[in-house]
Enzyme design. Structure first.
Site, PDB file in Angstrom:
ATOM      1  N   ASP A 297      61.298  93.099 -52.528  1.00 52.19           N
ATOM      2  CA  ASP A 297      60.598  94.013 -51.426  1.00 52.19           C
ATOM      3  C   ASP A 297      59.449  94.691 -51.762  1.00 52.19           C
ATOM      4  O   ASP A 297      59.232  94.755 -52.991  1.00 52.19           O
ATOM      5  CB  ASP A 297      61.817  94.884 -50.603  1.00 52.19           C
ATOM      6  CG  ASP A 297      62.599  95.721 -51.631  1.00 52.19           C
ATOM      7  OD1 ASP A 297      62.021  95.937 -52.764  1.00 52.19           O
ATOM      8  OD2 ASP A 297      63.709  96.215 -51.354  1.00 52.19           O
TER       9      ASP A 297
ATOM     10  N   GLU B 123      70.888  94.593 -65.312  1.00 50.30           N
ATOM     11  CA  GLU B 123      70.204  95.824 -65.637  1.00 50.30           C
ATOM     12  C   GLU B 123      70.632  96.230 -66.873  1.00 50.30           C
ATOM     13  O   GLU B 123      71.131  97.437 -67.036  1.00 50.30           O
ATOM     14  CB  GLU B 123      70.361  96.787 -64.462  1.00 50.30           C
ATOM     15  CG  GLU B 123      69.584  96.102 -63.359  1.00 50.30           C
ATOM     16  CD  GLU B 123      69.846  97.190 -62.003  1.00 50.30           C
ATOM     17  OE1 GLU B 123      70.416  98.263 -62.182  1.00 50.30           O
ATOM     18  OE2 GLU B 123      69.534  96.817 -60.732  1.00 50.30           O
TER      19      GLU B 123
ATOM     20  N   HIS C 263      61.188  94.411 -56.909  1.00 53.07           N
ATOM     21  CA  HIS C 263      60.957  95.776 -56.084  1.00 53.07           C
ATOM     22  C   HIS C 263      59.647  96.191 -56.458  1.00 53.07           C
ATOM     23  O   HIS C 263      59.675  97.124 -57.403  1.00 53.07           O
ATOM     24  CB  HIS C 263      62.166  96.801 -56.562  1.00 53.07           C
ATOM     25  CG  HIS C 263      63.630  96.127 -56.088  1.00 53.07           C
ATOM     26  ND1 HIS C 263      63.932  95.784 -54.678  1.00 53.07           N
ATOM     27  CD2 HIS C 263      64.716  95.983 -56.780  1.00 53.07           C
ATOM     28  CE1 HIS C 263      65.095  95.256 -54.556  1.00 53.07           C
ATOM     29  NE2 HIS C 263      65.591  95.457 -55.882  1.00 53.07           N
TER      30      HIS C 263
ATOM     31  N   GLU D 292      65.255  89.915 -55.795  1.00 54.95           N
ATOM     32  CA  GLU D 292      65.564  90.991 -54.898  1.00 54.95           C
ATOM     33  C   GLU D 292      64.025  91.382 -54.452  1.00 54.95           C
ATOM     34  O   GLU D 292      63.953  92.761 -54.320  1.00 54.95           O
ATOM     35  CB  GLU D 292      66.308  92.271 -55.761  1.00 54.95           C
ATOM     36  CG  GLU D 292      67.512  91.584 -56.358  1.00 54.95           C
ATOM     37  CD  GLU D 292      68.391  92.857 -56.694  1.00 54.95           C
ATOM     38  OE1 GLU D 292      68.039  94.045 -56.410  1.00 54.95           O
ATOM     39  OE2 GLU D 292      69.191  92.551 -57.771  1.00 54.95           O
TER      40      GLU D 292
ATOM     41  N   ASN E 220      69.276  89.842 -65.109  1.00 60.39           N
ATOM     42  CA  ASN E 220      68.703  90.316 -63.837  1.00 60.39           C
ATOM     43  C   ASN E 220      68.233  91.663 -64.153  1.00 60.39           C
ATOM     44  O   ASN E 220      69.046  92.496 -64.405  1.00 60.39           O
ATOM     45  CB  ASN E 220      69.542  89.912 -62.536  1.00 60.39           C
ATOM     46  CG  ASN E 220      68.705  90.381 -61.330  1.00 60.39           C
ATOM     47  OD1 ASN E 220      67.942  89.603 -60.984  1.00 60.39           O
ATOM     48  ND2 ASN E 220      69.413  91.195 -60.514  1.00 60.39           N
TER      49      ASN E 220
END
Length: 353
Positions: A270, A162, A239, A268, A203
């Site tokens: 979801d 990030e 996400h 990651e 990432n």
């Protein structure tokens, strides 16, 4: 396009691209199969989950599902700096070691997460007045110490996490302020020295589609490659939230990173929703999971697809986004949702030859 890799005929490929799985037979998981990891065999993509270290120890059904369903595990928090070095010079790898041992016992690979981040750093690091030279030495030592502890046991590492703002500018962090933009290249060089066998990733979130933030990563990777910095992969967190819609250019974005020759991964994943859930939201959620998975399956260098927790029982979403949840493929009782079935059926279609 990697039709040789996933063995799709023209009609099946068209169905995949269109998201049409209605004609596939039901493939609900049974106690005798190996879950998603079995469905993924032959696709070239490994299926993973983030793992709650405490639940892995204390929750037997959760532990069994982690072993059955997935062939890659990511520590949700157990390898972050505040967890492994809460006091300067004193390391605690207990939970991380337990996860690595579990993975080895279950034939799984481990994604290390994460070495350089602006968040979840120990107070001794962020609250002291270190000089830039001291911070550079501290960062280098952290990378060598943590990666050295796990050397040869970690498949891939999120080295720099990030690092960009939404507009594509570098995030204001302790590292950028003290060391300048070159801290990213330095971190990758040190990481490669510490464990040459690990795949080294950038990432981030909100980089699923083509936008200012993903453009910045594309330019950064090209720059690092030109400087012979050992960046090996780009991690797309995945996400998503239904109320904001699903990006329509995910596949195009993944393809352009694939063309750079780096590995890609959804790291990651979801898909959260505003509660309560209803049949339309549930169907849209399943398509969100499938859209990202198809984008991974249809390029040559996408190596893994990891959900950020597989069960709502341990999902981070309700604690961060008020009124939102139901973000994972399993409910709080570890029962599969339609999203699980869609992921599984997509993998089975891709693996047919």
């Amino acid at each position: 396009m990697k039709s040789l890799r996933i063995g799709l005929g023209a009609a099946a490929l068209a169905a995949l691209l269109a998201g049409s799985l209605a004609t596939l037979p039901s493939t609900a998981a049974t106690a005798n199969d190996q879950g998603l990891r079995a469905a993924a065999r032959g696709t070239g993509v490994r299926i993973g989950t983030a793992v709650d270290a405490t639940a892995l120890t204390d929750d037997a059904p959760y532990r069994a599902a982690v072993g059955r369903e997935f062939d890659v595990v990511t520590p949700e928090n157990a390898m972050k700096w505040e967890s492994v070095e809460p006091t300067q010079g004193h390391y605690d790898f207990t939970q991380a070691d337990q996860l690595v041992a579990f993975a080895r016992a279950h034939g799984q690979l481990v994604r290390g997460h994460t070495l350089v981040w602006h968040s979840q750093n120990p107070a001794w690091l962020t609250e002291a007045a270190f000089t830039p030279a001291q911070l550079k030495d501290i960062l280098r030592k952290h990378i060598f110490d943590e990666m050295g502890h796990f050397r040869g046991k970690i498949w891939a590492w999120d080295v720099a996490n990030e690092v960009f703002n939404e507009d594509g500018t570098l995030r204001d962090t302790i590292w950028l302020r003290a060391l300048g933009p070159d801290y990213i290249a330095d971190a990758f060089r040190w990481a490669h020295q510490a464990d040459p066998g690990a795949i080294l990733f950038l990432n981030d979130y909100n980089v699923e589609g083509v936008n200012a933030k993903s453009d910045a990563y594309y330019a950064l990777i090209k720059k690092l490659q030109a400087q012979h910095v050992p960046v090996g992969g780009f991690g797309i967190q995945g996400h998503l939230a239904l109320q904001y819609g699903l990006p329509g250019d995910i596949a195009a974005n993944v393809r352009r990173f694939d063309a750079l020759g780096v590995k890609t991964a959804f790291t990651e994943v979801d898909v959260r929703m505003q509660l309560p859930a209803d049949p339309i939201k549930v169907a849209a959620q399943a398509e969100g999971f499938a859209t990202m998975l198809r984008a991974c399956l249809l390029v040559r260098h996408c190596v893994s697809y990891t959900v950020w927790e597989f069960t709502d029982k341990y999902s981070w979403v309700p604690g961060v986004f008020s009124g939102e949840g139901s973000a994972t493929p399993f409910d709080e009782n570890l029962q599969p949702k339609p999203a699980y079935q869609t992921i599984r059926e997509t993998l089975m279609l891709a693996g047919r030859r």
